[in-house]
Scaffold this active site. Structure first.
Site, PDB file in Angstrom:
ATOM      1  N   ARG A 181      68.619  -4.406  64.066  1.00  0.00           N
ATOM      2  CA  ARG A 181      67.221  -4.030  64.629  1.00  0.00           C
ATOM      3  C   ARG A 181      66.282  -5.162  64.914  1.00  0.00           C
ATOM      4  NH1 ARG A 181      65.104   0.846  61.510  1.00  0.00           N
ATOM      5  NH2 ARG A 181      66.096  -0.293  59.694  1.00  0.00           N
ATOM      6  N   ALA A 232      75.286  -3.756  55.043  1.00  0.00           N
ATOM      7  CA  ALA A 232      75.710  -4.335  56.017  1.00  0.00           C
ATOM      8  C   ALA A 232      76.254  -5.841  55.360  1.00  0.00           C
ATOM      9  CB  ALA A 232      74.897  -4.764  56.982  1.00  0.00           C
ATOM     10  N   LYS A 267      77.721   6.429  55.436  1.00  0.00           N
ATOM     11  CA  LYS A 267      77.501   7.864  55.217  1.00  0.00           C
ATOM     12  C   LYS A 267      75.782   7.736  55.184  1.00  0.00           C
ATOM     13  CE  LYS A 267      75.845   6.334  51.316  1.00  0.00           C
ATOM     14  NZ  LYS A 267      74.426   6.249  50.682  1.00  0.00           N
ATOM     15  N   ASP A 293      71.429  10.597  51.045  1.00  0.00           N
ATOM     16  CA  ASP A 293      71.576   9.277  50.326  1.00  0.00           C
ATOM     17  C   ASP A 293      72.606   9.171  49.199  1.00  0.00           C
ATOM     18  OD1 ASP A 293      70.151   6.536  50.499  1.00  0.00           O
ATOM     19  OD2 ASP A 293      70.199   7.005  48.165  1.00  0.00           O
ATOM     20  N   HIS A 314      71.977   7.158  63.433  1.00  0.00           N
ATOM     21  CA  HIS A 314      73.661   7.079  63.501  1.00  0.00           C
ATOM     22  C   HIS A 314      74.152   7.901  64.735  1.00  0.00           C
ATOM     23  CE1 HIS A 314      74.234   6.442  59.093  1.00  0.00           C
ATOM     24  NE2 HIS A 314      73.778   5.383  59.535  1.00  0.00           N
TER      25      HIS A 314
END
Length: 327
Positions: free
Chosen positions: A36, A16, A96, A177, A78
């Site tokens: 969050r 981010a 992703k 990942d 997600h």
């Protein structure tokens, strides 16, 4: 004058922060940030000069001024957040792996279609200029048919079972990942989706996948091998074997150069396009163009769906299921 879109970044972790930096490099700021935890979100909003700080993702989705949502939260959040954002009329670019499994993704795709919104995966490979050039030259037949692809991706992570890499509560494991990069790269060079998949896997003590070798084959008899690990360092290296040459790409997730070796003469050609440091800027530009024109083909959601189908089938075979997951 082209419309300027208001983006909200949902999440306040490393990627981010990279996206916020990409906006700043483009001479812009994200419109808002939601995380969050308020503390991390506030720090990110202040660093990038965002106009809005939201108390929750849901508050951001409800803001009529928000056009596009960039999701950079853990994998297992997600699907729910995508559906909430789409339901609120927002276009979504999601990190992703875009969802945990194919069932979740198809549900999101259906909703995006019903709402007439763009849904896409933030896969750097789709948007790097180098790949655009390689795909075009392959399509023109310059090096002959792609026959065999080899991909590696390995990182050494300590056995800290509380971090996201090995924690099933955070949808950990190598496949979602790092394997998603390798499979996405392979898919972009294959004429069609693989219909045969073989694998061997080693699971971590927590039950998630930590290391695997995967073999893919499609109806055109093109093949790809993927080697991935969270417990050994491997180069992020791709080799695309064609009839008349092979292509070598180092650091392929954000590659800016490739080396093409002629099969007959051994002559080496260097191809360069784009800049590694602008990878996320390319994603932003492509997403905005898709929203602006209504043509989302360059976001390659079909490839994302193919990759998700492969990963879902593999995890089902391996017996890797995350808490509360239905696939």
């Amino acid at each position: 004058m082209e419309k300027t879109f208001n983006w909200v970044i949902v999440g306040a972790g490393g990627i981010a922060g990279e996206m916020a930096s990409a906006f700043m490099a483009m001479g812009r700021q994200p419109y808002g940030v939601a995380g969050r935890t308020r503390e991390k979100a506030q720090a990110l909003a202040e660093r990038c000069g965002a106009e809005k700080l939201y108390e929750s993702p849901q508050q951001a989705f409800e803001d009529p001024n928000v056009d596009i949502v960039y999701l950079a939260t853990p994998h297992n959040t997600h699907a729910e957040l995508i559906e909430q954002a789409l339901a609120a009329g927002k276009h979504v670019l999601c990190e992703k792996a875009i969802t945990l499994n194919s069932k979740e993704l198809e549900r999101c795709v259906t909703l995006a279609g019903q709402k007439g919104l763009v849904l896409a995966e933030a896969m750097t490979i789709w948007h790097m200029p180098l790949y655009q050039e390689l795909w075009q030259r392959l399509a023109a037949g310059e090096w002959g048919k792609v026959q065999l692809i080899q991909l590696n991706f390995g990182s050494f992570k300590d056995y800290d079972m509380t971090n996201r890499f090995f924690n099933p509560e955070l949808a950990g494991g190598a496949l979602l990942d790092i394997g998603v990069y390798a499979l996405s790269c392979a898919r972009s060079f294959l004429a069609s989706a693989p219909d045969q998949v073989l694998s061997r896997v080693k699971l971590a003590p927590t039950g998630v996948d930590e290391q695997a070798v995967i073999l893919l084959q499609n109806p055109e008899n093109q093949m790809a091998t993927v080697t991935m690990s969270l417990r050994s360092k491997l180069p992020k290296r791709a080799v695309i074997g064609c009839e008349r040459a092979y292509i070598e790409i180092d650091d392929y997730p954000r590659a800016r150069s490739a080396r093409v070796v002629d099969a007959a003469t051994g002559a080496v050609t260097q191809i360069q396009a784009g800049e590694t440091g602008r990878a996320l800027e390319y994603e932003v530009t492509a997403m905005e163009q898709a929203v602006r024109t209504g043509d989302a083909s360059a976001m390659w959601l079909g490839w994302s769906r193919d990759v998700m189908n492969i990963m879902t089938a593999l995890r089902r075979e391996w017996g890797v299921r995350y808490p509360g997951e239905e696939y």
